[in-house]
Design a protein around this motif. Structure first.
Motif, PDB file in Angstrom:
ATOM      1  N   ASP A 112       0.850  -1.198   0.000  1.00  0.00           N
ATOM      2  CA  ASP A 112       0.000   0.000   0.000  1.00  0.00           C
ATOM      3  C   ASP A 112       0.882   1.243   0.000  1.00  0.00           C
ATOM      4  N   ASP A 150       0.256   5.485   0.493  1.00  0.00           N
ATOM      5  CA  ASP A 150      -0.709   6.533   0.793  1.00  0.00           C
ATOM      6  C   ASP A 150       0.094   7.810   1.014  1.00  0.00           C
ATOM      7  N   SER A 164       5.612  -0.808   8.217  1.00  0.00           N
ATOM      8  CA  SER A 164       5.048   0.447   7.779  1.00  0.00           C
ATOM      9  C   SER A 164       6.162   1.493   7.821  1.00  0.00           C
ATOM     10  N   GLN A 187       7.028   5.446   7.224  1.00  0.00           N
ATOM     11  CA  GLN A 187       6.394   6.757   7.074  1.00  0.00           C
ATOM     12  C   GLN A 187       7.439   7.853   6.928  1.00  0.00           C
ATOM     13  N   SER A 189       3.132   7.225   3.471  1.00  0.00           N
ATOM     14  CA  SER A 189       3.161   5.998   4.251  1.00  0.00           C
ATOM     15  C   SER A 189       3.119   4.818   3.312  1.00  0.00           C
ATOM     16  N   ALA A 226      -3.437  -2.711   5.951  1.00  0.00           N
ATOM     17  CA  ALA A 226      -3.329  -1.438   5.231  1.00  0.00           C
ATOM     18  C   ALA A 226      -4.474  -0.503   5.615  1.00  0.00           C
ATOM     19  N   ASN A 255      -3.954   0.830   9.144  1.00  0.00           N
ATOM     20  CA  ASN A 255      -2.884   1.842   9.132  1.00  0.00           C
ATOM     21  C   ASN A 255      -3.401   3.169   8.589  1.00  0.00           C
ATOM     22  N   ARG A 256      -4.171   3.108   7.512  1.00  0.00           N
ATOM     23  CA  ARG A 256      -4.721   4.345   6.955  1.00  0.00           C
ATOM     24  C   ARG A 256      -5.584   5.066   7.990  1.00  0.00           C
ATOM     25  N   GLN A 257      -6.372   4.287   8.710  1.00  0.00           N
ATOM     26  CA  GLN A 257      -7.226   4.889   9.738  1.00  0.00           C
ATOM     27  C   GLN A 257      -6.373   5.551  10.835  1.00  0.00           C
ATOM     28  N   LYS A 289      -4.906   8.792   9.610  1.00  0.00           N
ATOM     29  CA  LYS A 289      -5.955   9.822   9.515  1.00  0.00           C
ATOM     30  C   LYS A 289      -6.214  10.413  10.901  1.00  0.00           C
TER      31      LYS A 289
END
Ligand code: FES
Ligand SMILES: [Fe+2]
Length: 343
Positions: A148, A150, A247, A249, A264, A288, A291-293, A296
């Motif tokens: 992923d 982002d 992950s 970042q 990320s 994924a 992680n996005r949550q 955010k």
């Protein structure tokens, strides 16, 4: 202080990607920093890191954060492949030395299969990573591929985003329904020059058992049995739970304003040779998504901390679990002092 941001950008190595993302000719990855970009590009012969600007009159080449595309400028059609630049209507340039046309490249170094870039590094990437060099190398070698990607802007000054990523004190309030479900223990923190690492256990026993079991299906060169978070000063973090995925970042500065360019990536680890990687697809999709949550949730709280709330001095009040912020500010002060020592 924006001077400091620029000095950190110029003087340090930055974790920009993994070799697996650039396996095929024309694969590229783009990160934003300030008003410019860093692009990693497989030119058919080798990976180059450059500023995403056309050597003719500076048009941006790649728009997406990643993909596979030939390097062709949309303005006048210049192209680039295997280390060579090709100009359209070459005879119109008889009065110029076209051999002087070059990409605006950055230095590029491999650490395992991780790719680090730098503008004018003050030291080798090995000495910058110091005692974390071996762990970072082993992590890079454990990675199979990117699952992923982002990227967006955090509406905050970059040190505020970095400090948020450095402390778990906010987890119960900010990540009640995401990261806090792991019930992370206090753990231990180690400082390695400007870098630091936090190693802890997953307190939620059933999750911990499940992940431990799952991790045995992967071929790992390095594994922490729990949650780990590595900070590579100044702009990069690597985190993982049981080494099943990593992950990475970046919180890159925006030299003109007070935004952070967040990127990320979720990298999955190599499975044991006898296992087919696709059986983990759903598991990685859900990793994924969570992680996005989490990011955010982080970006929303960071947007509520204005730039004036940050200072290079130690915070007046900090929890034990905010100790890495103290390390971070100390490293910033050292970089600031070095900056004034060099003309
Ligand atoms: S600016 Fe790229 S070809 Fe002219
Ligand atoms: Fe967070």
């Amino acid at each position: 202080v924006s001077d400091l941001s620029y000095a950190l950008w110029e003087g340090y190595w930055h974790l920009a990607g993994h070799l697996s993302e650039l396996a095929r000719p024309r694969d590229f990855v783009r990160l934003s920093v300030g008003t410019a970009d860093i692009v990693l590009f497989n030119d058919g012969n080798e990976i180059v890191a450059f500023d995403n600007l056309c050597p003719h009159r500076g048009t941006r080449i790649f728009d997406e954060s990643h993909g596979n595309k030939p390097f062709v400028c949309r303005y006048h059609g210049w192209s680039y492949s295997k280390g060579k630049i090709y100009a359209g209507n070459k005879d119109q340039f008889s009065h110029c030395d076209l051999d002087q046309a070059k990409l605006g490249t950055l230095s590029l170094e491999r650490v395992g299969d991780f790719l680090f870039v730098a503008v004018a590094p003050k030291q080798s990437v090995k000495s910058q990573l110091g005692e974390l060099f071996d762990i970072v190398t082993a992590i890079a070698q454990s990675i199979s591929n990117r699952h992923d990607f982002d990227s967006y802007q955090y509406d905050c000054y970059w040190p505020i985003a970095v400090e948020n990523a450095l402390e778990p004190y906010h987890v119960p309030l900010i990540h009640a329904n995401s990261l806090d479900q792991l019930d992370l223990a206090e753990g231990v923190t180690h400082k390695h020059d400007a870098n630091s690492i936090w190693l802890t256990e997953v307190g939620n026993k059933s999750t911990s058992r499940r992940l431990e079991k799952l991790s045995k299906m992967f071929d790992m060169k390095y594994k922490h049995p729990g949650y780990m978070n590595i900070y590579l000063f100044p702009f990069s973090m690597i985190s993982s739970t049981f080494g099943i995925s990593y992950s990475v970042q970046n919180f890159l500065p925006d030299f003109v304003g007070d935004k952070s360019n967040f990127a990320s990536r979720l990298y999955t680890s190599k499975t044991l040779p006898k296992l087919k990687p696709h059986i983990f697809q759903e598991f990685f999709d859900s990793t994924a998504a969570i992680n996005r949550q989490i990011f955010k949730e982080d970006s929303e709280i960071c947007a509520r901390v204005p730039k004036i709330s940050w200072s290079i001095e130690d915070p007046k009040f900090y929890a034990k679990s905010e100790e890495r912020i103290v390390f971070f500010r100390e490293a910033c002060r050292q970089a600031e002092a070095q900056k004034s020592n060099t003309p």
